[in-house]
Design a protein around this motif. Structure first.
Motif, mmCIF file in Angstrom:
data_model
loop_
_atom_site.group_PDB
_atom_site.id
_atom_site.type_symbol
_atom_site.label_atom_id
_atom_site.label_comp_id
_atom_site.label_asym_id
_atom_site.label_seq_id
_atom_site.Cartn_x
_atom_site.Cartn_y
_atom_site.Cartn_z
ATOM 1 N N LEU A 119 0.841 -1.197 0.000
ATOM 2 C CA LEU A 119 0.000 0.000 0.000
ATOM 3 C C LEU A 119 0.875 1.246 0.000
ATOM 4 O O LEU A 119 1.962 1.251 0.574
ATOM 5 N N PRO A 120 0.412 2.337 -0.624
ATOM 6 C CA PRO A 120 1.188 3.577 -0.585
ATOM 7 C C PRO A 120 1.227 4.128 0.840
ATOM 8 O O PRO A 120 0.294 3.907 1.618
ATOM 9 N N PRO A 121 2.304 4.841 1.203
ATOM 10 C CA PRO A 121 2.431 5.331 2.573
ATOM 11 C C PRO A 121 1.393 6.377 2.969
ATOM 12 O O PRO A 121 1.194 6.632 4.145
ATOM 13 N N ASP A 122 0.713 6.989 1.994
ATOM 14 C CA ASP A 122 -0.291 7.999 2.355
ATOM 15 C C ASP A 122 -1.697 7.412 2.484
ATOM 16 O O ASP A 122 -2.657 8.135 2.701
ATOM 17 N N ALA A 123 -1.831 6.081 2.400
ATOM 18 C CA ALA A 123 -3.135 5.433 2.556
ATOM 19 C C ALA A 123 -3.454 5.298 4.040
ATOM 20 O O ALA A 123 -2.587 4.972 4.834
ATOM 21 N N PHE A 124 -4.699 5.579 4.417
ATOM 22 C CA PHE A 124 -5.092 5.400 5.807
ATOM 23 C C PHE A 124 -6.393 4.619 5.876
ATOM 24 O O PHE A 124 -7.223 4.682 4.984
ATOM 25 N N PHE A 125 -6.545 3.860 6.939
ATOM 26 C CA PHE A 125 -7.706 2.997 7.141
ATOM 27 C C PHE A 125 -8.937 3.850 7.399
ATOM 28 O O PHE A 125 -8.919 4.746 8.231
ATOM 29 N N THR A 126 -10.044 3.560 6.673
ATOM 30 C CA THR A 126 -11.268 4.337 6.862
ATOM 31 C C THR A 126 -12.449 3.498 7.319
ATOM 32 O O THR A 126 -13.253 3.967 8.108
ATOM 33 N N GLU A 127 -12.588 2.274 6.823
ATOM 34 C CA GLU A 127 -13.746 1.463 7.189
ATOM 35 C C GLU A 127 -13.495 -0.001 6.859
ATOM 36 O O GLU A 127 -12.498 -0.342 6.236
ATOM 37 N N HIS A 128 -14.421 -0.857 7.295
ATOM 38 C CA HIS A 128 -14.310 -2.286 7.013
ATOM 39 C C HIS A 128 -15.693 -2.855 6.719
ATOM 40 O O HIS A 128 -16.713 -2.279 7.087
ATOM 41 N N PHE A 129 -15.702 -3.994 6.045
ATOM 42 C CA PHE A 129 -16.933 -4.698 5.694
ATOM 43 C C PHE A 129 -16.699 -6.192 5.908
ATOM 44 O O PHE A 129 -15.583 -6.663 5.841
ATOM 45 N N GLY A 130 -17.773 -6.924 6.115
ATOM 46 C CA GLY A 130 -17.697 -8.374 6.165
ATOM 47 C C GLY A 130 -17.610 -8.927 7.566
ATOM 48 O O GLY A 130 -17.368 -8.209 8.532
ATOM 49 N N ASP A 131 -17.817 -10.230 7.644
ATOM 50 C CA ASP A 131 -17.708 -10.908 8.926
ATOM 51 C C ASP A 131 -16.832 -12.160 8.821
ATOM 52 O O ASP A 131 -16.176 -12.530 9.773
ATOM 53 N N ILE A 132 -16.797 -12.809 7.687
ATOM 54 C CA ILE A 132 -15.921 -13.969 7.476
ATOM 55 C C ILE A 132 -14.727 -13.521 6.643
ATOM 56 O O ILE A 132 -13.603 -13.523 7.113
ATOM 57 N N ASP A 133 -14.969 -13.142 5.393
ATOM 58 C CA ASP A 133 -13.948 -12.509 4.571
ATOM 59 C C ASP A 133 -14.057 -11.018 4.871
ATOM 60 O O ASP A 133 -15.081 -10.390 4.599
ATOM 61 N N VAL A 134 -13.025 -10.450 5.448
ATOM 62 C CA VAL A 134 -13.060 -9.056 5.873
ATOM 63 C C VAL A 134 -12.414 -8.182 4.815
ATOM 64 O O VAL A 134 -11.361 -8.516 4.286
#
Length: 98
Positions: free
Chosen positions: A51-66
């Motif tokens: 991932l590029p260094p300027d990427a930041f975590f914003t959200e997630h989806f899923g329960d088995i495959d996340v």
């Protein structure tokens, strides 16, 4: 049949499926990381390094495959511009590129 094997290194992790345990997809707004059951820390670290260094975590989806969604701020560099002193506040975080 449990997801985690009691065997040693090289034992199956997600049987009967040839899909990668972690994968990344570039989107119009950033990157999506998919993590499947059986992935280990080494799998995750390897894919996060792409991932590029300027990427930041914003959200997630899923329960088995996340699916973890990483985005970047358009027009805002991750680095401090030359000649500008970064904050010395302990709460300040920075990203440096190699």
């Amino acid at each position: 049949m449990p997801i985690f094997s009691s065997g040693g290194f090289g034992a199956w992790r997600t049987p009967g499926d040839d899909s990668p345990l972690v994968s990344t997809q570039t989107t119009d707004t950033g990157h999506e990381l998919t993590i499947r059951p059986g992935a280990d820390v080494g799998d995750l670290v390897a894919i996060l390094a792409d991932l590029p260094p300027d990427a930041f975590f914003t959200e997630h989806f899923g329960d088995i495959d996340v699916v973890l969604v990483f985005r970047h701020l358009p027009g805002t560099p991750a680095l401090v511009p030359a000649g500008v002193a970064p904050s010395t506040d302990p709460a300040a975080a920075g990203v440096s590129r190699p």
